[in-house]
Structure formats: C-alpha cells, structure tokens
Motif scaffolding. Structure first.
Motif, PDB file in Angstrom:
ATOM      1  N   TYR A   1       0.999  -1.172   0.114  1.00 48.24           N
ATOM      2  CA  TYR A   1      -0.004  -0.219   0.204  1.00 48.24           C
ATOM      3  C   TYR A   1       0.910   1.169   0.057  1.00 48.24           C
ATOM      4  O   TYR A   1       1.821   1.324   0.605  1.00 48.24           O
ATOM      5  N   SER A   2       0.478   2.342  -0.998  1.00 46.17           N
ATOM      6  CA  SER A   2       1.026   3.520  -0.786  1.00 46.17           C
ATOM      7  C   SER A   2      -0.081   4.461  -0.207  1.00 46.17           C
ATOM      8  O   SER A   2      -1.313   4.422  -0.326  1.00 46.17           O
ATOM      9  N   VAL A   3       0.318   5.341   0.559  1.00 45.14           N
ATOM     10  CA  VAL A   3      -0.485   6.364   1.358  1.00 45.14           C
ATOM     11  C   VAL A   3       0.238   7.871   1.193  1.00 45.14           C
ATOM     12  O   VAL A   3       1.430   7.926   1.209  1.00 45.14           O
ATOM     13  N   SER A   4      -0.611   8.657   0.827  1.00 45.60           N
ATOM     14  CA  SER A   4      -0.254  10.131   0.888  1.00 45.60           C
ATOM     15  C   SER A   4      -1.189  11.079   1.477  1.00 45.60           C
ATOM     16  O   SER A   4      -2.123  10.450   1.839  1.00 45.60           O
ATOM     17  N   VAL A   5      -0.614  12.376   1.767  1.00 46.57           N
ATOM     18  CA  VAL A   5      -1.457  13.214   2.658  1.00 46.57           C
ATOM     19  C   VAL A   5      -1.743  14.518   1.353  1.00 46.57           C
ATOM     20  O   VAL A   5      -0.634  15.602   1.374  1.00 46.57           O
ATOM     21  N   PRO A   6      -2.816  14.667   1.173  1.00 50.91           N
ATOM     22  CA  PRO A   6      -3.151  15.738  -0.001  1.00 50.91           C
ATOM     23  C   PRO A   6      -2.887  17.098   0.652  1.00 50.91           C
ATOM     24  O   PRO A   6      -2.382  18.039   0.140  1.00 50.91           O
ATOM     25  N   GLY A   7      -3.139  17.213   2.061  1.00 52.37           N
ATOM     26  CA  GLY A   7      -3.027  18.630   2.675  1.00 52.37           C
ATOM     27  C   GLY A   7      -1.368  18.828   2.949  1.00 52.37           C
ATOM     28  O   GLY A   7      -0.995  19.976   3.338  1.00 52.37           O
ATOM     29  N   LEU A   8      -0.855  17.826   2.807  1.00 56.67           N
ATOM     30  CA  LEU A   8       0.904  17.958   2.961  1.00 56.67           C
ATOM     31  C   LEU A   8       1.449  17.461   1.615  1.00 56.67           C
ATOM     32  O   LEU A   8       2.173  16.458   1.716  1.00 56.67           O
ATOM     33  N   PRO A   9       1.758  18.458   0.922  1.00 56.40           N
ATOM     34  CA  PRO A   9       2.430  18.221  -0.518  1.00 56.40           C
ATOM     35  C   PRO A   9       3.862  17.518  -0.218  1.00 56.40           C
ATOM     36  O   PRO A   9       4.728  18.101   0.293  1.00 56.40           O
ATOM     37  N   GLY A  10       3.860  16.381  -0.945  1.00 49.48           N
ATOM     38  CA  GLY A  10       5.326  15.596  -0.790  1.00 49.48           C
ATOM     39  C   GLY A  10       5.280  14.563   0.297  1.00 49.48           C
ATOM     40  O   GLY A  10       6.157  13.907   0.532  1.00 49.48           O
ATOM     41  N   CYS A  11       4.015  14.698   0.877  1.00 53.52           N
ATOM     42  CA  CYS A  11       4.192  13.655   2.577  1.00 53.52           C
ATOM     43  C   CYS A  11       3.425  12.468   1.982  1.00 53.52           C
ATOM     44  O   CYS A  11       2.371  12.323   1.590  1.00 53.52           O
ATOM     45  N   TRP A  12       4.458  11.379   1.854  1.00 57.01           N
ATOM     46  CA  TRP A  12       3.817  10.107   1.280  1.00 57.01           C
ATOM     47  C   TRP A  12       4.709   8.804   2.151  1.00 57.01           C
ATOM     48  O   TRP A  12       5.857   9.162   2.717  1.00 57.01           O
ATOM     49  N   SER A  13       4.163   7.495   2.275  1.00 59.18           N
ATOM     50  CA  SER A  13       4.678   6.854   2.593  1.00 59.18           C
ATOM     51  C   SER A  13       4.133   5.371   2.115  1.00 59.18           C
ATOM     52  O   SER A  13       3.322   5.537   1.092  1.00 59.18           O
ATOM     53  N   GLN A  14       4.757   3.977   2.624  1.00 56.79           N
ATOM     54  CA  GLN A  14       4.106   2.726   2.010  1.00 56.79           C
ATOM     55  C   GLN A  14       4.350   2.025   3.408  1.00 56.79           C
ATOM     56  O   GLN A  14       4.930   2.101   4.380  1.00 56.79           O
ATOM     57  N   GLY A  15       3.586   0.733   2.980  1.00 48.96           N
ATOM     58  CA  GLY A  15       3.656  -0.480   3.990  1.00 48.96           C
ATOM     59  C   GLY A  15       3.183  -1.763   3.163  1.00 48.96           C
ATOM     60  O   GLY A  15       2.477  -1.696   2.137  1.00 48.96           O
TER      61      GLY A  15
ATOM     62  N   GLU B   1       0.438  -1.297   8.503  1.00 49.46           N
ATOM     63  CA  GLU B   1       1.680  -0.798   8.440  1.00 49.46           C
ATOM     64  C   GLU B   1       1.856   0.559   7.627  1.00 49.46           C
ATOM     65  O   GLU B   1       2.681   1.607   8.026  1.00 49.46           O
ATOM     66  N   ALA B   2       1.054   0.719   6.527  1.00 56.54           N
ATOM     67  CA  ALA B   2       0.999   1.878   5.952  1.00 56.54           C
ATOM     68  C   ALA B   2       0.484   3.053   6.657  1.00 56.54           C
ATOM     69  O   ALA B   2       1.006   4.206   6.446  1.00 56.54           O
ATOM     70  N   ILE B   3      -0.185   2.787   7.520  1.00 57.08           N
ATOM     71  CA  ILE B   3      -1.050   4.061   8.301  1.00 57.08           C
ATOM     72  C   ILE B   3       0.040   4.245   9.297  1.00 57.08           C
ATOM     73  O   ILE B   3       0.169   5.418   9.662  1.00 57.08           O
ATOM     74  N   ALA B   4       0.855   3.306   9.891  1.00 58.42           N
ATOM     75  CA  ALA B   4       1.789   3.510  10.897  1.00 58.42           C
ATOM     76  C   ALA B   4       2.795   4.329  10.433  1.00 58.42           C
ATOM     77  O   ALA B   4       3.343   5.123  11.029  1.00 58.42           O
ATOM     78  N   ASN B   5       3.104   4.003   9.125  1.00 57.14           N
ATOM     79  CA  ASN B   5       4.267   4.893   8.515  1.00 57.14           C
ATOM     80  C   ASN B   5       3.987   6.306   8.080  1.00 57.14           C
ATOM     81  O   ASN B   5       4.902   7.121   8.231  1.00 57.14           O
TER      82      ASN B   5
END
Length: 64
Positions: A14-28, A33-37
């Motif tokens: 899973y990849s996860v990003s935050v639209p309100g914080l440009p460039g803020c993303w992670s994966q798991g 795990e993706a949410i924790a990351n």
C-alpha cells in the motif's frame, strides 16, 4: 490533529499520501503498516516545516 490520507493498493502493498501536505507520502506491506508509517512521516514533515519557518512572521487566515 487529523489529516485525510489517500491509500492505494500496489503490487508491493500500500502507498499512502497526505493531500494537505504536498510531498508527504509513505508505504507499507499492509494497510496497518502503511498507516503507522504515514503517521511517522506526518510527524517528520511537520517538524521540518516548523524548523523552516522558525523566526519568520507566520499568520493565520480564515477561509470562508
């Protein structure tokens, strides 16, 4: 503080990003795990942002 996140399934997990914080993303490998990351990534993002504006005049504006 709460942030909306966008989660997408991929071949690796899973990849996860935050639209309100440009460039803020992670994966798991899993959703959990993706949410924790992304929680950790948001914390690091905000710490860097705060450091970058240290000493600057920062104001808040209300959007109606």
């Amino acid at each position: 503080m709460k942030y909306k996140v966008v989660m997408e399934r991929s071949d690796e997990g899973y990849s996860v990003s935050v639209p309100g914080l440009p460039g803020c993303w992670s994966q798991g490998a899993t959703e959990a795990e993706a949410i924790a990351n992304i929680r950790e990534a948001i914390g690091e993002y905000l710490a860097v942002r705060d450091e970058l504006v240290r000493g600057a005049v920062v104001r808040e504006v209300e959007v109606v």
